[in-house]
Structure formats: structure tokens, C-alpha cells
Write a protein that holds these residues in place. Structure first.
Motif, mmCIF file in Angstrom:
data_model
loop_
_atom_site.group_PDB
_atom_site.id
_atom_site.type_symbol
_atom_site.label_atom_id
_atom_site.label_comp_id
_atom_site.label_asym_id
_atom_site.label_seq_id
_atom_site.Cartn_x
_atom_site.Cartn_y
_atom_site.Cartn_z
ATOM 1 N N PHE A 147 2.014 6.068 16.429
ATOM 2 C CA PHE A 147 0.972 5.478 15.594
ATOM 3 C C PHE A 147 -0.436 5.773 16.112
ATOM 4 O O PHE A 147 -1.320 6.195 15.363
ATOM 5 C CB PHE A 147 1.180 3.964 15.495
ATOM 6 C CG PHE A 147 0.164 3.254 14.646
ATOM 7 C CD1 PHE A 147 0.286 3.216 13.279
ATOM 8 C CD2 PHE A 147 -0.938 2.621 15.233
ATOM 9 C CE1 PHE A 147 -0.648 2.573 12.489
ATOM 10 C CE2 PHE A 147 -1.886 1.973 14.447
ATOM 11 C CZ PHE A 147 -1.734 1.950 13.082
ATOM 12 N N VAL B 180 -3.335 7.886 13.811
ATOM 13 C CA VAL B 180 -4.518 7.293 13.187
ATOM 14 C C VAL B 180 -5.813 7.919 13.702
ATOM 15 O O VAL B 180 -6.893 7.517 13.293
ATOM 16 C CB VAL B 180 -4.590 5.754 13.386
ATOM 17 C CG1 VAL B 180 -3.447 5.077 12.669
ATOM 18 C CG2 VAL B 180 -4.593 5.395 14.858
ATOM 19 N N PRO C 133 2.220 -2.804 4.472
ATOM 20 C CA PRO C 133 3.656 -2.512 4.484
ATOM 21 C C PRO C 133 4.482 -3.719 4.910
ATOM 22 O O PRO C 133 5.587 -3.935 4.407
ATOM 23 C CB PRO C 133 3.785 -1.377 5.499
ATOM 24 C CG PRO C 133 2.464 -0.733 5.518
ATOM 25 C CD PRO C 133 1.467 -1.829 5.286
ATOM 26 N N GLY C 134 3.924 -4.514 5.796
ATOM 27 C CA GLY C 134 4.630 -5.711 6.219
ATOM 28 C C GLY C 134 4.740 -6.745 5.113
ATOM 29 O O GLY C 134 5.637 -7.582 5.107
ATOM 30 N N ARG D 220 -1.874 0.560 6.785
ATOM 31 C CA ARG D 220 -0.683 1.071 7.437
ATOM 32 C C ARG D 220 0.123 0.018 8.168
ATOM 33 O O ARG D 220 1.303 0.207 8.439
ATOM 34 C CB ARG D 220 -1.065 2.140 8.459
ATOM 35 C CG ARG D 220 -1.690 3.345 7.825
ATOM 36 C CD ARG D 220 -1.657 4.447 8.815
ATOM 37 N NE ARG D 220 -2.332 5.625 8.316
ATOM 38 C CZ ARG D 220 -2.207 6.805 8.901
ATOM 39 N NH1 ARG D 220 -1.459 6.929 9.963
ATOM 40 N NH2 ARG D 220 -2.834 7.840 8.417
ATOM 41 N N VAL D 221 -0.545 -1.082 8.549
ATOM 42 C CA VAL D 221 0.167 -2.078 9.345
ATOM 43 C C VAL D 221 0.416 -3.359 8.550
ATOM 44 O O VAL D 221 1.532 -3.850 8.485
ATOM 45 C CB VAL D 221 -0.607 -2.394 10.642
ATOM 46 C CG1 VAL D 221 0.054 -3.524 11.396
ATOM 47 C CG2 VAL D 221 -0.691 -1.155 11.511
ATOM 48 N N GLN E 198 -7.287 1.473 8.273
ATOM 49 C CA GLN E 198 -5.953 1.937 8.665
ATOM 50 C C GLN E 198 -5.054 0.765 9.035
ATOM 51 O O GLN E 198 -3.859 0.766 8.738
ATOM 52 C CB GLN E 198 -6.069 2.891 9.868
ATOM 53 C CG GLN E 198 -6.642 4.247 9.487
ATOM 54 C CD GLN E 198 -7.019 5.060 10.701
ATOM 55 O OE1 GLN E 198 -7.495 4.520 11.703
ATOM 56 N NE2 GLN E 198 -6.806 6.366 10.620
ATOM 57 N N ALA F 182 -2.932 -2.718 16.799
ATOM 58 C CA ALA F 182 -3.369 -1.559 16.015
ATOM 59 C C ALA F 182 -4.776 -1.140 16.444
ATOM 60 O O ALA F 182 -5.056 0.049 16.592
ATOM 61 C CB ALA F 182 -3.326 -1.887 14.533
ATOM 62 N N ARG G 99 -10.289 -0.547 10.727
ATOM 63 C CA ARG G 99 -9.890 -1.689 9.925
ATOM 64 C C ARG G 99 -9.062 -1.253 8.702
ATOM 65 O O ARG G 99 -8.053 -1.858 8.360
ATOM 66 C CB ARG G 99 -11.162 -2.417 9.488
ATOM 67 C CG ARG G 99 -10.964 -3.833 9.081
ATOM 68 C CD ARG G 99 -10.450 -4.705 10.197
ATOM 69 N NE ARG G 99 -9.870 -5.896 9.596
ATOM 70 C CZ ARG G 99 -8.742 -6.461 9.974
ATOM 71 N NH1 ARG G 99 -8.057 -5.971 10.961
ATOM 72 N NH2 ARG G 99 -8.293 -7.530 9.365
ATOM 73 N N ALA H 167 -6.777 2.366 15.672
ATOM 74 C CA ALA H 167 -6.811 2.307 14.211
ATOM 75 C C ALA H 167 -8.042 1.532 13.758
ATOM 76 O O ALA H 167 -8.343 0.473 14.314
ATOM 77 C CB ALA H 167 -5.558 1.624 13.686
ATOM 78 N N PHE I 81 5.131 -2.841 15.409
ATOM 79 C CA PHE I 81 5.057 -2.815 13.945
ATOM 80 C C PHE I 81 6.482 -2.758 13.418
ATOM 81 O O PHE I 81 7.162 -1.750 13.568
ATOM 82 C CB PHE I 81 4.260 -1.604 13.479
ATOM 83 C CG PHE I 81 2.931 -1.479 14.164
ATOM 84 C CD1 PHE I 81 2.088 -2.581 14.260
ATOM 85 C CD2 PHE I 81 2.520 -0.293 14.722
ATOM 86 C CE1 PHE I 81 0.860 -2.490 14.894
ATOM 87 C CE2 PHE I 81 1.291 -0.180 15.356
ATOM 88 C CZ PHE I 81 0.466 -1.288 15.445
ATOM 89 N N HIS J 11 7.865 -2.631 10.514
ATOM 90 C CA HIS J 11 8.296 -1.800 9.395
ATOM 91 C C HIS J 11 8.319 -0.332 9.783
ATOM 92 O O HIS J 11 8.563 0.522 8.946
ATOM 93 C CB HIS J 11 7.369 -2.025 8.209
ATOM 94 C CG HIS J 11 5.952 -1.641 8.498
ATOM 95 N ND1 HIS J 11 5.096 -2.479 9.182
ATOM 96 C CD2 HIS J 11 5.268 -0.515 8.248
ATOM 97 C CE1 HIS J 11 3.933 -1.869 9.320
ATOM 98 N NE2 HIS J 11 4.004 -0.680 8.770
#
Lengths: 303, 346
Positions: free
Chosen positions: B97, B101, A216-217, A212-213, A208, A199, A206, A204, B86, B88
Motif C-alpha cells: 500500500f 500510493v 472499501p471498508g 482506498r481505505v 487516497q 494510511a 487524505r 497516503a 486494512f 479489505h
């Protein structure tokens, strides 16, 4: 159920076709398996499940069904019962939601950082599991009562924590916390560091990356923790009765009302409250389970 | 984008992982970092990416000193050995992605992001799979998605950390060819790490052979294979056999006998003779290396023979035609056609 079994037959049929081409598959109760002992373990499971869970629940159903719908409805819609149910479910919901936020945070800190005393904190998390809940209730009451160390801090502002629904929520947060932490913690430990690095290389920041990563997981685990904490909170009795003040319609929880009805020898009234609680709880847990099944199927999680 | 690594040293908890590494990576080239595990190749790659900070030295992207820029600012594409997708997110969401972002000032509009992601999906030959989730793809497909995701941000440098390490041999070969094609089409400066010499030789424009935190040799695959500059490189790249020899009277000697290899420019003394097992000629008479067959096995189209030289003190391997009648204990005399000599120090 019919649709379910036909689909099964079809799939099995297909597989058979591949193997032997000729033989027509017939529906069987059990899929062939190399693991022995199905009869014994399945029988034990059914007997055990019946004795411990099914028969008491059925008895509950029969008891309350004896009233007929009108009688059941009259008992269930009694204002005091409705009030108690409302208090029980709303405080349990609030407590579980608070635990979702702070339990996840706690799990995060325990997994991600190394600090002195981490192991001790980690061990203390489990205490609400082990402590008699009455002890917890008395301790919390002593602290949060207007003359207790924390309660005294709030008292000048006219905020009362003990003997109000707020007190109930505090007690329920206490008993629910370990469920949340213990379900999120192992999943968080499994998260590969590379995911975060990926990410970051993609630009991205921190925030985000976390929202977002990572989060959700964790959703399936958080849902499980929420369901467990909520279920526990709905049924909690010991710790709440001390801190709640137990004022009918304000801070009287449903499990307490059941006990009161029993002490009045009003077994039917107690059964009806129990049956209503059972139905609501089952419906809520069922919905949570559906959401979980959906998210797991989607992401392929083995939780 | 040229990348220059200047005198970089890296320590982990005072344990040195890289000693004073300098390396120029040319714009648009495909360069391989090759070495055994623990040689520091992945550390070097992570330093370029900004996932680690150098203890000393600097890393330049073009003229600009990138040493203290964060990963996010460096704008590099990084592909991990275990994909790091990722799970999900759908394939399309994974690929877009990096664009999503971005701060709103530089973020392309939604339709544009989608169009670009679909285009990349087409580039990696996975069109039609955009709605799948990573766990529904095979390993090779996942790695292609990871590459598309890294390419989506239009990276200045593409970095791949053992990209095919987790895949089986068949898929690995396919992806190797395919990566070469993608590189030739997009012309990204690409650095990839591998411990598989075959992969490095086949794929890279240039090889960087590393060992124990140092660069042993940098050069084209032909250079490194034909002119290894150290015993380590000779042993690590391709098959090799070696034998202790003596240099005397401008000739090589083994066990007090000349072996028919002239060495006019070598200094007198003990040395190690390195040669490729397949690069030998059998000789009937005249000075040569002679040995007794200790073991022999068929390897594809050739026969790999282990010879005991000098009464069993040393063993070397040579390749013979598979129908050569060499049996156990029979004597074979040979001379390496091409060889290198490395003096034994002190």
C-alpha cells in the motif's frame, strides 16, 4: 439442497470422529446446541413467517398461475404495465443511487464532525420513517410544483419537477434516505481512527485514505443501505401518487397501476403486475445479497 | 537517521501531557520508551511520527526541523498496538500500500512493488500467506504484517507503539527475539513504546524511563537497572523493596539501631533505603536489619518472604533460597548487598 446436506454430514462426521472416533454420525435436522427452546421458537417462526409472508405470496403465485403462461404473458406485456414497471424500477434505482452518495455523505458528517444542532439533524433523519408518506408527498408536491418555492425557481428554465418522473425520484429519495444513513452510520462509527493514521504514516494523502481505505471498508454497509432504500422505493405508493402526476407510460408507477386495476375489479390484472414486481424485486435483492455475502466472507465483517 | 527531540512540551486541552522533553536518539539504535500508563510515552512517539503537533519545542530528523512537516512527509514507519491493518486488502496489498500510493514520479513500477512486498513477507517469515486477508491470520502474524507494511516505505525511523501489547506471553517472547533480529539485519533507527520492563530490558539498546510527562532516566539497560537515579526508576525497573532510615555518624540507622551499613558520603537526616529483594545476604550476628516473617510464598526457584521491621510498622520483601526453613513469626536478620539511598525531601 442434497449437496448442501451431504456436506453438512461430512463436516459433522469429521467432528464426531475427533470426539469419539467410533460412532458414525447420522444427519440430523438440528445441530446440537446448548440453547434450549429450539422446537418452540422454530415452530413459532414457521407459523409467523407463513401467516405474514409466505401464504400471501403463495396466494399471489396461485392467482396469477391460474391464467396459464399465455394469459400471464399477455397481461404482463401490456404496454401500460411495462411502462409502469419501467417507471417504478428506474426511478427507484436512481433514487437509491442518489441516496448511496448523499446518504453516505450525511452519515459521514454526522459521525465525523461535532457541530451545533448535530443531534437535531440526527433525529430528523428518522422522520421519513415515521411520517405518513401521503403527508410527505403532499408537502413535496407543494414545494416542487411550478408555483411552489423551489419549483418556481426551476420553472423559468422550463424544468418541471413535480408531475414528472423527476418528482417521483425526489419523493423516493425522501423515503429512502434514512435507510442509507442508518446502515452506514454505525459501521462508520466503528472504523478505528488508527486505520486512517496508519494510511497517513504510509504516505497516503487524505483523498487516497478515503477512497482506498475507508470507502472499501464501508462497501458492505453501503450495499445493505442501497438494497433497503431500493426495496422501499420500489414499493412506495403514498408519497409518489401526489407528486407523480400519474400520466400513463410517463409517470405512472406500478403500485398505482395495481390500485387502478383493483378499482376496475380487474383482480387478475392486478395480481399479474404484483407477481412481476415480486419476481424482479426478489431477483435484484438476491443478487445484492450474494454480493454482500461474498464481500463479508472476504473481509470477515460481522455486520 | 538521528532524531532529536528538543524541549518539547505538549498539552491536550490545556492539560499537560509532556513537560519540556529533550532526547537524542542515535542513528541505528533500538530505543525503548518505558513508563506506566499516562506517563506520556505514547504521546512522545506520536509527536515524533507527526500524528500530534508539539505545543512548544521542535523535533529534528538529522539536521532538518521536522516539527511542522506532515505525517506523510516525515516518512516514518508506525506500528500500532492493534495492528491497524486494512482488512479489505490481502496481506500483499497491505504491504505494498505505502508504495502504491506514492505519486507516479517516485512510485516504483508494479513488478518492482510486488517483488519488494514479497521480499518483506519473506523477511517477516510469512511467505505463502500473501493472498490471505488479515482476519485469517493470528495476532502475532498480523503484527508481523504490520511491521512489513511499515518497512515497505523504507522509513527514516521505525516507531512501534506497544507492538506486542495485545499478544499472549508466549508469542510476545518469540516476537521480541525476532524483532531484535530484524533490527540487527536492517539497522533502522527504532523507537518502541512499552510498559513491560522485561521487554524493554531485553530488547533495547537504551531505555528512556518516563513518568508523569517527564523523562526520569536515560541509559543502557544495565545502567538503568544497576544505577537507578530516582526512587521511581528503582521501583519501576525490576523488583525493589524500600525502608525509611536515618543517616547519622556516617551510618544507617533504623528505629535507633545501627544496621551495619556504612554511609560515609551521605548527608545526615531522613532517607529512603532501596534494595533488590534478591540482592541480600543473611547474617547470623552483628548489626543487621532484623524482621519477623509475616508471609512467605514460593516463587519459582526462590522463596519470597515478607518481613515486618521495627514492630510491624514497615514491611520489606526479600528472596531466600526456596528450601530455607523460615516459618511464620520466625526472626530473620539480613543486610542488602547493594543498595541506594534517596534523601527524603523537606
Amino acid at each position: 439442497m442434497a449437496a448442501f446436506s451431504t456436506r453438512f454430514t461430512f463436516r459433522r462426521g469429521n467432528r464426531r470422529m475427533v470426539l469419539t472416533t467410533r460412532k458414525r454420525a447420522r444427519w440430523r435436522f438440528r445441530q446440537p446446541s446448548v440453547i434450549p427452546g429450539f422446537g418452540l421458537t422454530f415452530g413459532f417462526m414457521i407459523a409467523y413467517f407463513s401467516l405474514i409472508i409466505l401464504i400471501p405470496l403463495i396466494a399471489l403465485g396461485i392467482r396469477s398461475a391460474g391464467l396459464g403462461f399465455d394469459g400471464f404473458w399477455r397481461y404482463a406485456t401490456d404496454p401500460r404495465v411495462l411502462g409502469a414497471l419501467r417507471v417504478s424500477f428506474s426511478t427507484a434505482l436512481i433514487a437509491a443511487l442518489v441516496n448511496v452518495v448523499f446518504g453516505t455523505l450525511l452519515a459521514w458528517v454526522l459521525v465525523r464532525y461535532r457541530f451545533p444542532g448535530r443531534r437535531i439533524v440526527d433525529a430528523i433523519i428518522d422522520l421519513p420513517f415515521a411520517l405518513p408518506t401521503a403527508v410527505a408527498g403532499i408537502a413535496l408536491t407543494a414545494i416542487y410544483a411550478p408555483n411552489g418555492p423551489i419549483g418556481a425557481f426551476f420553472a423559468p428554465f422550463g424544468i418541471r419537477l413535480a408531475y414528472t418522473p423527476a418528482g417521483i425520484v425526489i419523493a423516493l429519495i425522501f423515503v429512502g434516505l434514512p435507510f442509507m444513513v442508518r446502515t452506514v452510520q454505525p459501521v462508520l462509527e466503528e472504523v478505528q481512527h488508527e486505520i486512517e493514521e496508519a494510511a497517513a504514516t504510509l504516505g497516503a494523502n487524505r483523498w487516497q485514505t478515503v477512497t482506498r481505505v475507508l470507502l472499501p471498508g464501508l462497501t458492505p454497509a453501503i450495499l445493505t443501505g442501497f438494497a433497503l432504500a431500493f426495496a422501499r422505493a420500489v414499493g412506495e405508493y403514498g408519497s409518489v401518487v401526489f407528486i407523480a402526476g400519474n400520466i400513463p407510460l410517463v409517470s405512472e408507477i406500478a403500485p398505482l397501476l395495481i390500485v387502478i386495476r383493483l378499482e376496475e375489479f380487474n383482480y387478475v390484472g392486478a395480481t399479474v403486475i404484483a407477481a412481476v414486481m415480486l419476481m424482479i424485486s426478489f431477483a435484484l435483492l438476491f443478487i445484492i445479497n450474494l454480493i454482500q455475502a461474498w464481500s463479508r466472507r472476504r473481509f470477515g465483517y460481522a455486520l | 537517521m538521528e532524531v532529536r527531540v528538543a524541549n518539547v512540551r505538549k498539552e491536550f486541552d490545556r492539560f499537560p501531557a509532556l513537560h519540556d522533553i529533550s532526547l537524542d536518539i542515535r542513528s541505528g539504535e533500538l530505543i525503548a520508551l518505558l513508563g506506566p500508563s499516562g506517563s506520556g510515552k505514547t504521546t512522545l512517539l506520536r509527536l515524533i511520527a507527526g500524528l500530534e503537533a508539539p505545543t512548544e519545542g521542535a523535533i529534528y530528523f538529522g539536521e532538518e526541523d521536522a516539527s511542522y512537516k506532515s505525517v506523510q512527509e516525515r516518512n516514518v514507519g508506525f506500528v500500532f498496538q492493534h495492528y491497524a491493518l486494512f482488512r479489505h486488502m490481502t496481506i500483499l496489498e497491505n504491504i505494498s500500500f505505502g508504495l502504491k500510493v506514492r505519486p507516479s514520479a517516485t512510485r516504483p513500477p508494479k513488478g518492482e512493488i510486488r517483488r519488494r512486498a514479497l521480499e518483506l513477507l519473506d523477511l517477516v517469515q510469512l511467505s505463502g500467506l500473501e493472498k490471505r486477508y488479515p482476519n485469517q491470520l493470528s495476532g502475532g502474524q498480523r503484527q508481523r504484517v504490520a511491521l512489513a507494511r511499515a518497512l515497505a516505505i523504507e522509513p527514516r525511523v521505525l516507531l512501534l507503539d506497544e507492538p506486542f501489547g495485545a499478544l499472549d506471553a508466549q508469542v510476545r517472547r518469540e516476537l521480541r527475539k525476532w524483532l531484535r533480529e530484524i533490527h540487527d539485519n536492517t539497522n533502522h533507527t527504532t523507537v518502541f513504546v512499552t510498559h513491560d520492563q522485561e521487554e524493554a530490558l531485553e530488547l533495547a539498546d537504551r531505555l528512556v524511563v518516563m513518568s508523569q510527562g517527564m523523562i526520569e532516566q536515560v541509559g543502557s539497560p544495565d545502567d538503568v537497572y544497576d544505577k537507578p537515579n530516582s526512587p521511581f526508576v528503582f521501583g519501576f525497573i525490576g523488583e525493589s523493596s524500600y525502608l525509611p532510615v536515618e543517616v547519622e555518624n556516617k551510618e544507617l540507622w533504623v528505629g535507633g539501631r545501627a544496621i551495619g551499613l556504612p554511609a560515609p558520603d551521605e548527608t545526615t537526616g531522613a532517607a529512603l533505603l532501596y534494595f533488590r529483594p534478591h540482592d541480600v545476604e543473611l547474617v547470623e550476628d552483628g548489626a543487621a536489619l532484623a524482621g519477623v516473617v509475616a508471609a512467605s510464598r514460593r516463587v519459582g526457584g526462590t522463596r519470597r518472604v515478607e518481613l515486618e521491621i521495627g514492630g510491624g510498622k514497615e514491611r520489606v520483601e526479600i528472596d531466600l533460597p526456596f528450601d530455607h526453613p523460615a516459618g511464620e513469626k520466625s526472626r530473620i536478620a539480613f543486610r542488602p548487598k547493594r543498595w541506594r539511598l534517596f534523601p527524603v525531601k523537606g
